[in-house]
Design an enzyme around this catalytic site. Structure first.
Site: not given
Length: 481
Positions: A111, A247, A249, A251
């Site tokens: 992340s 961010d 990734d 999400d």
């Protein structure tokens, strides 16, 4: 005979633990056999609940992610499962596709944390794993064979991006964003090759910004001063209606208004929920109290920080309300029930998503700043002490749980207060100010959040608290108590 390893034993020795969102740790600790142990333990934890023969895997742009995916795939194949590899895609895109196909999936991502760390997120065919699933994974006695030194290359399947884009192009008309100019801060986001195309398909003029070949750890809850200035400069140069980013990734959304000011993620979630006519919300305790003060929802349930805790509330809320959702202070939006929007069915996606909230807010005729001006004026700020020893954090938190009077007095705050221990220590001051201190669930950090009716006071509370927390005298006092 090939050497056999037990998943729980390998995991216990790895130094990798579950945080608020998946298993996280240093890259050096994600050895091939550790990756194999986590992958197999996950499958073993859900094997009796679901019928599947294929597992999906995807990754973010971290240098270490592909090798971790290879090891996970190898372990799954040992277990007799097929593996479909979707490459670099956003976490919600992977989760959505896997749910559509009724199969579990594994996302290799750390992340927003630095690139010397990484992580694994696990999804059942019906969504994110629960905290109970995490405990089952850690205790798994499943056995696997030590992985070979050279792991097989993975064959790329590109179906995820198309599926994710279709979810939103089918929801909005092709001219929804017509006349709007949007900047996409791409950096190293896993979704950077999706967003420009999607926004253009909805009619927007799009400018790509800040694409990087190096991994950039964007934290949507602690935007750097450099990125704050970048947004203001870009907005002034291009006259954007909004700037969108995520961010690592994809999400957690990061959205700037027409003035180049980044929105807090929970404020974006609040705006989105109002426009979707959501009846009941589940949100972490750290979210802005403008949610309740807006009087827009029939029920707001506060939870511990982390998407599994938010998701855990959806079932009970759905018993009384037809539209249920949640979001976090980082902006990740979780749709807990099917809803009707634009006269169309939008199916539930009970995992953090970055696209839904920004698209819903941009689709409104009002400017973002105009929408913000109608909300109760509650300002939040947050930051963290990085590389802060966990032992120090534990002692400070435990000390504050016993009483925060000395802490507040040192900050020259003499008002009465209450303490909320839902997650860490949230100090509710009589004048409506809030200071919230908690340990990070996935990094050696002590996080601090503040809330007040003015930006100046919110920042004063935040940085005076952080200065006190890291002071040697305060840490010493905490240790001695």
């Amino acid at each position: 005979m090939d050497s056999q390893l037990v998943c729980s034993e390998v995991i216990a020795k790895s130094g990798i633990v579950f945080g608020t969102s998946g298993a996280r740790g240093l890259v050096k600790d994600f050895t091939p056999n550790v990756n194999a142990a986590f992958a197999l333990a996950f499958i073993s934890a859900i094997d009796n609940e679901f019928n599947f023969d294929t597992v999906a895997i995807a990754i973010d742009n971290r240098p270490s992610s592909y090798a971790i995916a290879q090891a996970c795939a190898e372990a799954l194949k040992q277990h007799g499962l097929n593996v479909v590899y979707y490459g670099v895609v956003p976490t919600p895109a992977l989760a959505y596709k896997a749910m559509q196909d009724n199969m579990p999936c594994i996302m290799v991502t750390g992340s927003h944390i630095p690139f010397d760390r990484n992580g694994l997120k696990f999804y059942r065919p019906d969504g994110e794993i629960t905290k109970v699933d995490e405990l089952t994974i850690l205790a798994s006695n499943a056995v696997f064979t030590v992985l070979p030194e050279n792991l097989a290359e993975l064959t790329l399947d590109t179906a995820v991006s198309e599926s994710y884009i279709q979810r939103y192009t089918s929801l909005f008309s092709a001219d929804t964003l017509k006349g709007k100019k949007i900047g996409i801060y791409e950096h190293s986001s896993a979704g950077r090759d999706i967003y420009k195309s999607l926004f253009e398909q909805l009619g927007a003029e799009v400018v790509s910004l800040g694409r990087s070949n190096e991994f950039v750890p964007i934290d949507t809850e602690a935007v750097s001063d450099e990125d704050k200035q970048r947004a203001r400069d870009w907005s002034k140069e291009y006259n954007f209606d909004a700037i969108f980013s995520t961010d690592g990734d994809g999400d957690r959304p990061l959205v700037a208004d027409e003035n180049g000011n980044w929105l807090r993620g929970d404020i974006l979630g609040l705006l989105c929920s109002q426009l979707l006519n959501i009846e009941a919300l589940a949100v972490p305790v750290s979210c802005n109290t403008a949610i309740e003060k807006s009087a827009s929802f029939k029920q707001v349930k506060r939870t511990k920080i982390g998407s599994p805790y938010v998701i855990a509330e959806f079932a009970s809320l759905a018993e009384s309300y037809t539209s249920v959702a949640g979001f976090e202070a980082n902006g990740g939006y979780l749709l807990g029930s099917n809803i009707e929007y634009n006269g169309k069915l939008l199916t539930a996606l009970p995992t953090r998503d970055a696209l839904l909230p920004v698209l819903v807010v941009l689709a409104d005729n009002e400017t973002i700043f105009g929408q913000l001006s109608k909300l109760p004026q509650r300002i939040t700020a947050s930051d963290r002490l990085e590389n802060f020893a966990q032992e120090k954090s534990i002692k400070i938190i435990n000390d504050l749980k016993k009483g925060a009077s000395n802490f507040l007095s040192t900050l020259c705050i003499e008002h009465k207060h209450k303490i909320d221990l839902t997650d860490g220590v949230r100090i509710l001051i009589e004048n409506d100010d809030i200071i919230h201190i908690r340990m990070s669930g996935n990094a050696p950090e002590l996080r601090c959040y503040s809330e007040s009716s003015s930006l100046e006071q919110a920042h004063k509370l935040l940085y005076s608290s952080l200065c006190l927390l890291k002071s040697k005298s305060f840490i010493k006092d905490s240790y001695e108590k």
